[in-house]
Design an enzyme around this catalytic site. Structure first.
Site, PDB file in Angstrom:
ATOM      1  N   VAL A 189      75.001  23.225  20.376  1.00 19.53           N
ATOM      2  CA  VAL A 189      75.719  22.085  19.786  1.00 19.53           C
ATOM      3  C   VAL A 189      75.370  20.772  20.467  1.00 19.53           C
ATOM      4  O   VAL A 189      75.572  19.697  19.890  1.00 19.53           O
ATOM      5  CB  VAL A 189      77.266  22.271  19.828  1.00 19.53           C
ATOM      6  CG1 VAL A 189      77.715  23.456  19.002  1.00 19.53           C
ATOM      7  CG2 VAL A 189      77.787  22.360  21.266  1.00 19.53           C
ATOM      8  N   SER A 235      91.953  20.611  25.772  1.00 23.48           N
ATOM      9  CA  SER A 235      92.442  21.349  26.943  1.00 23.48           C
ATOM     10  C   SER A 235      93.605  20.594  27.572  1.00 23.48           C
ATOM     11  O   SER A 235      93.685  19.361  27.465  1.00 23.48           O
ATOM     12  CB  SER A 235      91.322  21.473  27.979  1.00 23.48           C
ATOM     13  OG  SER A 235      91.822  21.999  29.189  1.00 23.48           O
ATOM     14  N   TYR A 277      85.067  17.614  32.968  1.00 25.90           N
ATOM     15  CA  TYR A 277      85.720  18.379  31.895  1.00 25.90           C
ATOM     16  C   TYR A 277      86.946  17.626  31.360  1.00 25.90           C
ATOM     17  O   TYR A 277      87.156  17.543  30.140  1.00 25.90           O
ATOM     18  CB  TYR A 277      86.116  19.733  32.481  1.00 25.90           C
ATOM     19  CG  TYR A 277      86.678  20.753  31.521  1.00 25.90           C
ATOM     20  CD1 TYR A 277      85.846  21.581  30.776  1.00 25.90           C
ATOM     21  CD2 TYR A 277      88.058  20.922  31.399  1.00 25.90           C
ATOM     22  CE1 TYR A 277      86.373  22.539  29.918  1.00 25.90           C
ATOM     23  CE2 TYR A 277      88.590  21.873  30.548  1.00 25.90           C
ATOM     24  CZ  TYR A 277      87.742  22.683  29.812  1.00 25.90           C
ATOM     25  OH  TYR A 277      88.278  23.629  28.971  1.00 25.90           O
TER      26      TYR A 277
HETATM   27  P1  NAP Z   1      83.907  31.123  27.029  1.00 25.84           P
HETATM   28  O1  NAP Z   1      84.575  32.449  27.054  1.00 25.84           O
HETATM   29  O2  NAP Z   1      83.095  30.701  28.211  1.00 25.84           O
HETATM   30  O3  NAP Z   1      82.990  31.067  25.703  1.00 25.84           O
HETATM   31  C1  NAP Z   1      82.246  29.902  25.459  1.00 25.84           C
HETATM   32  C2  NAP Z   1      81.603  29.984  24.091  1.00 25.84           C
HETATM   33  O4  NAP Z   1      80.941  28.752  23.830  1.00 25.84           O
HETATM   34  C3  NAP Z   1      80.542  31.067  23.975  1.00 25.84           C
HETATM   35  O5  NAP Z   1      80.583  31.593  22.656  1.00 25.84           O
HETATM   36  C4  NAP Z   1      79.240  30.301  24.202  1.00 25.84           C
HETATM   37  O6  NAP Z   1      78.098  30.880  23.568  1.00 25.84           O
HETATM   38  C5  NAP Z   1      79.585  28.991  23.516  1.00 25.84           C
HETATM   39  N1  NAP Z   1      78.779  27.860  23.969  1.00 25.84           N
HETATM   40  C6  NAP Z   1      78.717  27.301  25.199  1.00 25.84           C
HETATM   41  N2  NAP Z   1      77.872  26.250  25.191  1.00 25.84           N
HETATM   42  C7  NAP Z   1      77.396  26.144  23.939  1.00 25.84           C
HETATM   43  C8  NAP Z   1      76.479  25.275  23.303  1.00 25.84           C
HETATM   44  N3  NAP Z   1      75.883  24.272  23.972  1.00 25.84           N
HETATM   45  N4  NAP Z   1      76.209  25.446  21.980  1.00 25.84           N
HETATM   46  C9  NAP Z   1      76.795  26.456  21.278  1.00 25.84           C
HETATM   47  N5  NAP Z   1      77.679  27.322  21.830  1.00 25.84           N
HETATM   48  C10 NAP Z   1      77.968  27.163  23.143  1.00 25.84           C
HETATM   49  O7  NAP Z   1      84.955  29.948  26.809  1.00 25.84           O
HETATM   50  P2  NAP Z   1      86.473  29.984  26.258  1.00 25.84           P
HETATM   51  O8  NAP Z   1      87.379  30.177  27.407  1.00 25.84           O
HETATM   52  O9  NAP Z   1      86.564  30.865  25.089  1.00 25.84           O
HETATM   53  O10 NAP Z   1      86.625  28.460  25.820  1.00 25.84           O
HETATM   54  C11 NAP Z   1      86.479  28.029  24.483  1.00 25.84           C
HETATM   55  C12 NAP Z   1      86.916  26.590  24.384  1.00 25.84           C
HETATM   56  O11 NAP Z   1      88.267  26.476  24.801  1.00 25.84           O
HETATM   57  C13 NAP Z   1      86.114  25.637  25.263  1.00 25.84           C
HETATM   58  O12 NAP Z   1      85.934  24.401  24.610  1.00 25.84           O
HETATM   59  C14 NAP Z   1      87.011  25.442  26.450  1.00 25.84           C
HETATM   60  O13 NAP Z   1      86.762  24.221  27.085  1.00 25.84           O
HETATM   61  C15 NAP Z   1      88.365  25.493  25.805  1.00 25.84           C
HETATM   62  N6  NAP Z   1      89.451  25.850  26.714  1.00 25.84           N
HETATM   63  C16 NAP Z   1      89.454  27.036  27.352  1.00 25.84           C
HETATM   64  C17 NAP Z   1      90.513  27.335  28.208  1.00 25.84           C
HETATM   65  C18 NAP Z   1      90.607  28.649  28.959  1.00 25.84           C
HETATM   66  O14 NAP Z   1      91.503  28.768  29.810  1.00 25.84           O
HETATM   67  N7  NAP Z   1      89.762  29.632  28.681  1.00 25.84           N
HETATM   68  C19 NAP Z   1      91.545  26.399  28.402  1.00 25.84           C
HETATM   69  C20 NAP Z   1      91.493  25.197  27.737  1.00 25.84           C
HETATM   70  C21 NAP Z   1      90.443  24.927  26.874  1.00 25.84           C
HETATM   71  P3  NAP Z   1      77.173  32.006  24.290  1.00 25.84           P
HETATM   72  O15 NAP Z   1      77.946  33.304  24.172  1.00 25.84           O
HETATM   73  O16 NAP Z   1      75.903  32.014  23.517  1.00 25.84           O
HETATM   74  O17 NAP Z   1      77.013  31.587  25.713  1.00 25.84           O
END
Ligand code: NAP
Length: 243
Positions: free
Chosen positions: A60, A141, A154
């Site tokens: 992206v 977030s 972030y």
């Molecule tokens: P995650 O488990 O690390 O998964 C990240 C996902 O994003 C994976 O599918 C990864 O693809 C994809 N990705 C990363 N960089 C990318 C890029 N440049 N282009 C396309 N896809 C990309 O993360 P998550 O915890 O599910 O987080 C999802 C969202 O929620 C994020 O925006 C994060 O900031 C937000 N968030 C998370 C939390 C939390 O506590 N987990 C809290 C607040 C907000 P690959 O599998 O190919 O690597």
């Protein structure tokens, strides 16, 4: 046919959103960057539950890649359009500001904020055309609301995403497009697996991390007709940690 595009749909919160939307009968485009095995697993899960999904692999944060993949999809789907866009792809590169490598600053901003811009700008025209309508949900977030030490990059990216959500919502409301942000606290996923959960849980009134499915249920609601009059909002989902 109205499709959903979920960026970062191969793992964690994005994976659960793909499954949730497919259970609502929406065909899903599962975007991811590199983890083919994880993306195939989500695809298989959806198809084996009689849902409809396709993989759409692109980074992206690279404008040419995002544009080429979306142009190609549109070319192959002349009668379809993306009516649900979930800007979920995001990464963490934590460190204190005075030690933060420049690359870590740019990589985090590029994925969350520029990624939102590159993908949304491509998808918007069809949503706006003839007031077809659509729902855009940006996964922000808690860090973007309150700021988190060790996460200036972030927090900046997510705060900017919240500002963009509020501005865009006003631009496109008359075209029947809603734009909202969801602001999760600590959610169990690969992104948080290195964090000291037992310590952090003590700060959370509900005394636990959230589950990806709980975030996905909220996104599902925002994509349903029941939420058609909600726009420009930031909805927290954090177990009472901050509001
Ligand atoms: P995650 O488990 O690390 O998964 C990240 C996902 O994003 C994976 O599918 C990864 O693809 C994809 N990705 C990363 N960089 C990318 C890029 N440049 N282009 C396309 N896809 C990309 O993360 P998550 O915890 O599910 O987080 C999802 C969202 O929620 C994020 O925006 C994060 O900031 C937000 N968030 C998370 C939390 C939390 O506590 N987990 C809290 C607040 C907000 P690959 O599998 O190919 O690597």
């Amino acid at each position: 046919m109205k499709y959903a595009l979920v960026t970062g749909g191969s793992r964690g919160i994005g994976r659960s959103i793909c499954v949730q939307l497919s259970q609502m009968g929406i065909p899903v485009l599962i975007n991811y960057q590199s983890n083919d095995a994880a993306a195939q697993e989500v695809l298989h899960t959806i198809l084996s539950n009689r849902g409809s999904a396709e993989l759409l692999k692109f980074n992206v944060g690279i404008e040419q890649e995002a544009s080429a993949a979306l142009d190609n999809w549109e070319h192959n789907h002349p009668d379809d359009y993306i009516a649900y866009l979930i800007n979920n792809a995001g990464i963490r590169r934590d460190s204190l500001m005075f030690m933060m490598p420049e690359q870590d600053w740019h990589d985090v901003i590029n994925t969350s904020l520029n990624g939102f811009y590159y993908v949304t700008r491509k998808v918007l025209p069809k949503m706006m055309m003839k007031r077809h309508g659509g729902h855009i949900i940006n996964i922000a977030s808690l860090s973007g609301l309150k700021g988190m030490p060790g996460q200036t990059n972030y927090s900046a990216a997510k705060a900017a995403l919240i500002g963009a959500t509020k501005a865009l919502a006003q631009e496109v409301a008359s075209r029947n497009v809603t734009v909202n942000a969801v602001a999760p606290g600590f959610i169990e996923s690969d992104m948080t697996k290195d964090l000291p959960m037992d310590e952090l849980k003590k700060m959370i009134p509900m005394n636990r991390f959230g589950k990806p499915e709980e975030v996905a249920a909220l996104v599902g609601f925002l994509c349903s007709g029941a939420a058609d009059y909600i726009t420009g909002e930031v909805i927290s989902i954090n177990g009472g940690l901050y509001s």
